[in-house]
Every structure is written in structure tokens, then in C-alpha cells.
Design a protein around this motif. Structure first.
Motif, short mmCIF file in Angstrom:
data_model
loop_
_atom_site.label_atom_id
_atom_site.label_comp_id
_atom_site.label_asym_id
_atom_site.label_seq_id
_atom_site.Cartn_x
_atom_site.Cartn_y
_atom_site.Cartn_z
N ILE A 9 0.89 -1.26 0.03
CA ILE A 9 0.03 0.01 -0.02
C ILE A 9 1.01 1.26 0.02
O ILE A 9 1.97 1.20 0.58
N ARG A 10 0.34 2.50 -0.68
CA ARG A 10 1.01 3.51 -0.60
C ARG A 10 1.31 4.37 0.44
O ARG A 10 2.39 4.94 0.80
N VAL A 11 0.14 4.40 1.43
CA VAL A 11 0.47 4.98 2.81
C VAL A 11 0.09 3.93 3.96
O VAL A 11 -1.11 3.33 3.67
N PRO A 12 0.62 3.99 4.93
CA PRO A 12 0.54 2.70 5.91
C PRO A 12 -0.63 3.02 6.82
O PRO A 12 -0.72 3.13 7.97
N ILE A 13 -1.86 3.31 6.40
CA ILE A 13 -3.09 3.66 6.83
C ILE A 13 -4.19 2.69 6.58
O ILE A 13 -4.46 2.39 5.46
N LEU A 14 -4.71 2.15 7.50
CA LEU A 14 -5.76 1.22 7.49
C LEU A 14 -7.08 1.70 8.07
O LEU A 14 -6.84 2.30 9.30
N ASN A 15 -8.13 1.79 7.43
CA ASN A 15 -9.51 2.10 8.23
C ASN A 15 -9.81 0.74 9.15
O ASN A 15 -9.75 -0.31 8.66
N ALA A 16 -10.23 1.11 10.47
CA ALA A 16 -10.59 0.04 11.30
C ALA A 16 -11.77 -0.67 10.68
O ALA A 16 -12.64 0.11 10.04
N PRO A 17 -12.14 -2.06 10.87
CA PRO A 17 -13.18 -2.57 10.43
C PRO A 17 -14.35 -2.21 11.46
O PRO A 17 -14.73 -2.69 12.54
N MET A 18 -15.36 -1.35 11.05
CA MET A 18 -16.30 -0.68 11.84
C MET A 18 -17.51 -1.12 11.83
O MET A 18 -18.19 -0.92 10.51
N GLY A 19 -18.06 -2.17 12.50
CA GLY A 19 -19.50 -2.55 12.24
C GLY A 19 -20.45 -1.54 12.01
O GLY A 19 -20.49 -0.56 12.90
N GLY A 20 -21.33 -1.61 11.20
CA GLY A 20 -22.40 -0.64 10.89
C GLY A 20 -21.93 0.58 10.12
O GLY A 20 -22.57 1.48 10.13
N ILE A 21 -20.51 0.59 10.04
CA ILE A 21 -20.02 2.08 9.47
C ILE A 21 -19.31 1.65 8.34
O ILE A 21 -19.20 2.76 7.26
N ALA A 22 -18.15 0.72 8.28
CA ALA A 22 -17.22 0.61 7.07
C ALA A 22 -17.85 -0.84 6.62
O ALA A 22 -17.41 -1.87 6.77
N GLY A 23 -18.53 -0.49 5.57
CA GLY A 23 -18.85 -1.44 4.46
C GLY A 23 -18.27 -1.65 3.27
O GLY A 23 -17.08 -0.77 3.29
N GLY A 24 -18.71 -1.97 2.34
CA GLY A 24 -17.72 -2.08 1.17
C GLY A 24 -17.40 -0.99 0.58
O GLY A 24 -16.27 -0.76 -0.07
N ALA A 25 -18.29 0.10 0.50
CA ALA A 25 -18.03 1.31 -0.21
C ALA A 25 -16.95 2.17 0.49
O ALA A 25 -15.92 2.60 -0.21
N LEU A 26 -16.93 2.24 1.83
CA LEU A 26 -15.71 2.90 2.57
C LEU A 26 -14.57 2.07 2.43
O LEU A 26 -13.37 2.87 2.21
N ALA A 27 -14.56 0.78 2.57
CA ALA A 27 -13.31 0.13 2.55
C ALA A 27 -12.76 0.19 0.95
O ALA A 27 -11.47 0.47 1.01
N ALA A 28 -13.63 0.12 0.02
CA ALA A 28 -13.03 0.19 -1.39
C ALA A 28 -12.42 1.58 -1.32
O ALA A 28 -11.24 1.83 -2.04
#
Ligand SMILES: Cc1cc2nc3c(=O)[nH]c(=O)nc-3n(C[C@H](O)[C@H](O)[C@H](O)COP(=O)(O)O)c2cc1C
Length: 306
Positions: A9-28
Motif C-alpha cells: 500500500i502507498r500509505v500505511p493507513i488502514l481504516n478500522a473494520p467498524m461494524g455498521g459503518i465500514a461497509g464495502g463502499a468505505l473500504a473500497a
């Protein structure tokens, strides 16, 4: 020396897997912007819900998936479905069983283990986790509030040579830099992405997150008890303090479940569980995930380093 992330990955940042918040659209969106996006299946995670989120990730975009231990036990097929989706990274948080790590490895998937204290770092290291998510008590959502993030990062640096991801109240480029200077190989960021345009957050939740001040969060298990969720008693969640948390501060009664259901139905933040960490005061407007990622990375929106 700080361990390199095994992720391309270009930047060492992951979004946390947030139930009810981080679905496929945010992750993508996070992955497309140069970080690694994670789909989160939380307390109400299910096979059906993961099946709804997976198709929102465009072909060729790689994401990770994060599950919750007690939900995996309750939902047969959820872990298999997650592995069948060939995520880059799998996490199964909030349990003591580490079998999922070898199951991930058998499928060529990196395992990210979220830990709350030095003993957790040692267990994750011994179990072969590829990434150790060092979660301080500042963090939003569930977790054992055992240690401050920076103290835990220091302990992790002494205890493991595996890459560590700092988690908890990371909301600005300065926070990211400080965590990396302290030995983190990357960051695992929840709250700062929660009000993104691509998130699953309701309008009421977004409004409350953007209006909240840093001092507005509290640790509670009241929502989980009212909802009848299977969270262990020593794992509260950090949420925005509101009418509900104040009313049921000494324990929930039958009316709590009704109040929670009514607030959810009306999208009324005064009675809803709105997970947020101590960095929530930095959320000032609804932005895209790419804008949040660029700000955390210290880049201008066009992608050039500032
Ligand atoms: C809205 C929200 C939902 C969360 N849901 C999950 C979850 O389903 N699974 C999980 O492992 N962690 C979950 N977390 C916790 C994150 O993994 C992480 O520890 C936390 O977001 C980091 O702190 P921060 O929110 O201050 O950035 C959640 C956090 C938030 C804010």
C-alpha cells in the motif's frame, strides 16, 4: 528498526473494520486512495450482511475484513464467507481463541490481531499474527480499556519484532507521525473515517460525530445490555455520552431496550450508540475517505506530500 508492513500500500493507513459503518463502499474508497480498507462486521454482523457489502467493492480492489469473536461463534458461515472473499487481511477481534490466525494463513491471508495490553502483544506474537493492532483506551468502539496507546506502543516495541499498527484517537497527520516515530509501522483508524461520505453512518450519527467535542465520550456497556448482545462484561465500548448513557449509568432496566429501539428507529443520536474515540473533536465536516486519508498522510488532496 521498525518492521515494514507486509502490505503493498502507498500509505500505511488502514481504516478500522467498524461494524455498521465500514461497509464495502468505505473500504473500497480507502484502498483506492492508497491505504487499505477494511469491511467491518460488528455486533449485528451476519452472513447476509457481509454478502450485501462484498459486491460494493469493485473488481480488482483489494480490501480486508474484520469480524468479532462472539459474533463468529453465533453466525455459522461468517468466517468461511470472509475467507472465501480472499481479503488481504483478516481480523477477528475481542476473543481469546487464536485459531482464526492459522485459518487465515492457510488461505494466504494476513492476520491482524487487536490487543489491549502487553500480555496481548505477547499472545499475538506467539500465535503468529502478521500485524499487531495496538489499541489504547483512547479508541472508539469496543475494547478492554487497559492501557494508553503510547505506553502500549512502547511495550510492543520491546516485546515483538512484528509490525504494529497504532490504534486509538489517531485523527491528524501529527498523530500519525507521532505514532510512527514511536515505532508503529502504520495506523488503524476508526473514528476519523466514521463520518465519511462513503460510510454507512446514518445522518443522525454523522451530525452527532461532527458536533462532538473531545470530552464528549464515555465508556459504557449499557447499549450492549439493552440490545442483548453477547459482549464479555469486561469489554465496554467508547461512545458519545448522551441521554441514554446518563439515564442507564447505574445499570439497564427493561425500558432501556425500548428507548434504544425507538432512538434507532427515529435516528435520534440522543438515544443511539455512537461509537467514537477521543479524537472525535477533529471531525468538523463530512469528507470523502480519500480526503481523510490524504489529511492523515499529510498530503494535499491532489496527492502531493506537503
Ligand atoms: C464506529 C466504530 C465501530 C467499530 N466497530 C468495530 C468492529 O466491528 N470490530 C472491531 O474489531 N473494532 C471495531 N471498532 C474499534 C476499532 O477497531 C479501533 O479499535 C478504533 O476505531 C480505533 O480508535 P479510533 O476510533 O479512536 O480511531 C470500532 C470503532 C468505531 C469508532
Amino acid at each position: 528498526m521498525v518492521a515494514a508492513l507486509p502490505l503493498d500500500i502507498r500509505v500505511p493507513i488502514l481504516n478500522a473494520p467498524m461494524g455498521g459503518i465500514a461497509g464495502g463502499a468505505l473500504a473500497a474508497a480507502v484502498s483506492q486512495a492508497g491505504g487499505l480498507g477494511m469491511i467491518g462486521m460488528g455486533s449485528s454482523g451476519s452472513v447476509a450482511s457481509l454478502q450485501r457489502q462484498l459486491p460494493l467493492v469493485p473488481a480488482g480492489v483489494r480490501v480486508g475484513i474484520g469480524l468479532v469473536d462472539w459474533v463468529v461463534r453465533k453466525e455459522p458461515g461468517l468466517l468461511d464467507l470472509a475467507l472465501d472473499a480472499e481479503p488481504v487481511v483478516l481480523s477477528v477481534s475481542f476473543g481469546d481463541d487464536v485459531d482464526w490466525i492459522s485459518r487465515a494463513h492457510d488461505r494466504g491471508v494476513f492476520a491482524a490481531a487487536q490487543v489491549f495490553d502487553a500480555a496481548g502483544v505477547e499472545r499475538a506474537d506467539a500465535a503468529g499474527a502478521d500485524l499487531i493492532v495496538v489499541r489504547g483506551r483512547e479508541a472508539g468502539g469496543h475494547g478492554r480499556p487497559l492501557a494508553d496507546r503510547d505506553a502500549l506502543l512502547d511495550a510492543a516495541a520491546d516485546l515483538t519484532s512484528r509490525p504494529g499498527l497504532a490504534a486509538g484517537a489517531i485523527a491528524t497527520a501529527a498523530d500519525v507521525r507521532r505514532a510512527m516515530d514511536r515505532g508503529a509501522s502504520g495506523v488503524w483508524v476508526g473514528t476519523a473515517f466514521a463520518a465519511c461520505r462513503e460510510s454507512l453512518a446514518s445522518p443522525g450519527t454523522r451530525r452527532a460525530l461532527i458536533e462532538a467535542r473531545p470530552e464528549d465520550t464515555i465508556l459504557t456497556s449499557a447499549f450492549d445490555q439493552a440490545a442483548g448482545y453477547g459482549w464479555p462484561a469486561d469489554i465496554p465500548e467508547r461512545v458519545l455520552d448522551n441521554d441514554f448513557t446518563r439515564r442507564w449509568a447505574d445499570g439497564v432496566e427493561g425500558a432501556a431496550a425500548e428507548q434504544l429501539a425507538a432512538a434507532n428507529a427515529a435516528d435520534d443520536p440522543r438515544g443511539m450508540s455512537i461509537n467514537a474515540g477521543l479524537g472525535v473533536g477533529e471531525l468538523r465536516e463530512e469528507r470523502t475517505a480519500a480526503e481523510v486519508l490524504a489529511a492523515l498522510a499529510g498530503e494535499s488532496v491532489t496527492g502531493h506530500a506537503s
